[in-house]
Scaffold this motif. Structure first.
Motif, short mmCIF file in Angstrom:
data_model
loop_
_atom_site.label_atom_id
_atom_site.label_comp_id
_atom_site.label_asym_id
_atom_site.label_seq_id
_atom_site.Cartn_x
_atom_site.Cartn_y
_atom_site.Cartn_z
N ASN A 137 0.81 -1.26 -0.17
CA ASN A 137 -0.01 -0.04 0.06
C ASN A 137 0.72 1.24 0.10
OD1 ASN A 137 -2.54 -1.46 0.18
ND2 ASN A 137 -2.07 -1.83 2.43
N PHE A 138 2.20 1.06 -0.31
CA PHE A 138 2.99 2.21 0.04
C PHE A 138 2.95 3.14 -1.45
CE2 PHE A 138 7.10 4.78 -0.45
CZ PHE A 138 7.06 4.76 0.99
N LYS A 139 2.96 4.31 -1.27
CA LYS A 139 3.08 5.38 -2.30
C LYS A 139 3.99 6.51 -1.80
CE LYS A 139 -1.79 4.56 -3.70
NZ LYS A 139 -3.27 5.31 -3.98
N PRO A 141 5.41 9.83 -1.34
CA PRO A 141 4.87 11.29 -1.51
C PRO A 141 5.50 12.12 -2.38
CG PRO A 141 6.18 11.13 0.48
CD PRO A 141 6.09 9.54 -0.29
N GLU A 151 5.25 12.79 5.67
CA GLU A 151 4.37 12.00 4.92
C GLU A 151 4.83 10.65 4.33
OE1 GLU A 151 3.49 14.35 1.28
OE2 GLU A 151 2.59 16.18 2.65
N TYR A 152 6.16 10.50 4.12
CA TYR A 152 6.71 9.12 3.98
C TYR A 152 6.57 8.30 5.05
CZ TYR A 152 10.78 5.86 2.50
OH TYR A 152 11.24 4.89 2.25
N GLN A 155 3.24 6.57 5.68
CA GLN A 155 2.99 5.48 4.73
C GLN A 155 3.05 4.02 5.49
OE1 GLN A 155 1.97 5.60 1.44
NE2 GLN A 155 1.89 8.02 1.52
#
Length: 225
Positions: A137-139, A141, A151-152, A155
């Motif tokens: 599910n990692f995106k 930033p 934000e990182y 995750q």
């Protein structure tokens, strides 16, 4: 797979050069060449594990062993990351030492160390397939975001954060202890050899200061608004 073949070609070429010139060059040059070969071997193992993880992610497994399969893939992916970190550290050290000792006599070997350092650094950035294995599910930033680090970090779920923080605390303790021991070792080295390491000791002291202050500051509660 192409990079794996390239690394193997580098390894074979390096082995040929080492055996061909082993008796005709300085000990330091041979040592640096061996270090470069170890870096290439680490990159080969890393690429092999990456390929293995990517191929494993394409396999369809029974639901009963799906979790076991996922954990296995994650372990393989992190093994690859470990090999890359080893390659990066060795190539970094080899580049600096080689530049100091061999830049005039064996510049080509030093150049190879620098190239391997660059390759190792680039290899640190995982592919999307590997990221999807270790954290589906990692995106990433937006790199331009002012809160990129936060934000990182957000995750990851609570379990992953706990594992990361536990590892980082262990690393903090290890680095602090090693720096203290290194400072004492340099002090005794200076005493017994009359070769002053004062600048190095001061540098270690400053580094310890920054580490301790940064760590303590990070524990301080934020102001209430």
């Amino acid at each position: 797979m192409k990079m794996l073949i390239v690394y193997i070609a580098f390894l074979l070429f390096g082995l040929y050069e080492l055996f061909a010139s082993f008796n005709h060059q300085l000990f330091e040059a041979n040592l640096l060449m061996i270090s470069n070969l170890v870096v290439i071997i680490c990159l080969i193992f890393a690429r092999f594990n990456v390929h293995k993880a990517e191929q494993g992610s394409l396999m369809k497994v029974h639901m009963d062993i799906e979790d076991i399969h996922q954990v296995t893939l994650e372990r393989i992916a992190y093994n690859a990351a470990t090999y890359i970190q080893i390659a990066l550290s060795l190539s970094f050290t080899a580049t600096l030492v080689g530049f100091l000792l061999l830049r005039d006599t064996q510049p080509v070997i030093v150049l190879w160390s620098g190239i391997l350092l660059l390759i190792s650094f680039v290899s640190l950035f995982p592919s999307e397939k590997i990221v999807s294995i270790t954290n589906p599910n990692f995106k990433f930033p937006d790199p331009q975001s002012k809160n990129y680090e936060q934000e990182y970090f957000n995750q990851f779920d609570d379990g992953e954060k706990y594992v990361m923080l536990k590892g980082l605390y262990g690393l903090y303790s290890l680095v602090t202890l090693c720096l203290v021991l290194l400072a004492f070792a340099l002090m005794f080295y200076s005493i017994f050899t009359d070769n002053s390491q004062l600048v190095s000791i001061i540098g270690i002291g400053i580094l310890l200061l920054l580490i301790q202050v940064r760590y303590t500051s990070s524990l301080k509660p934020s102001k209430l608004e």
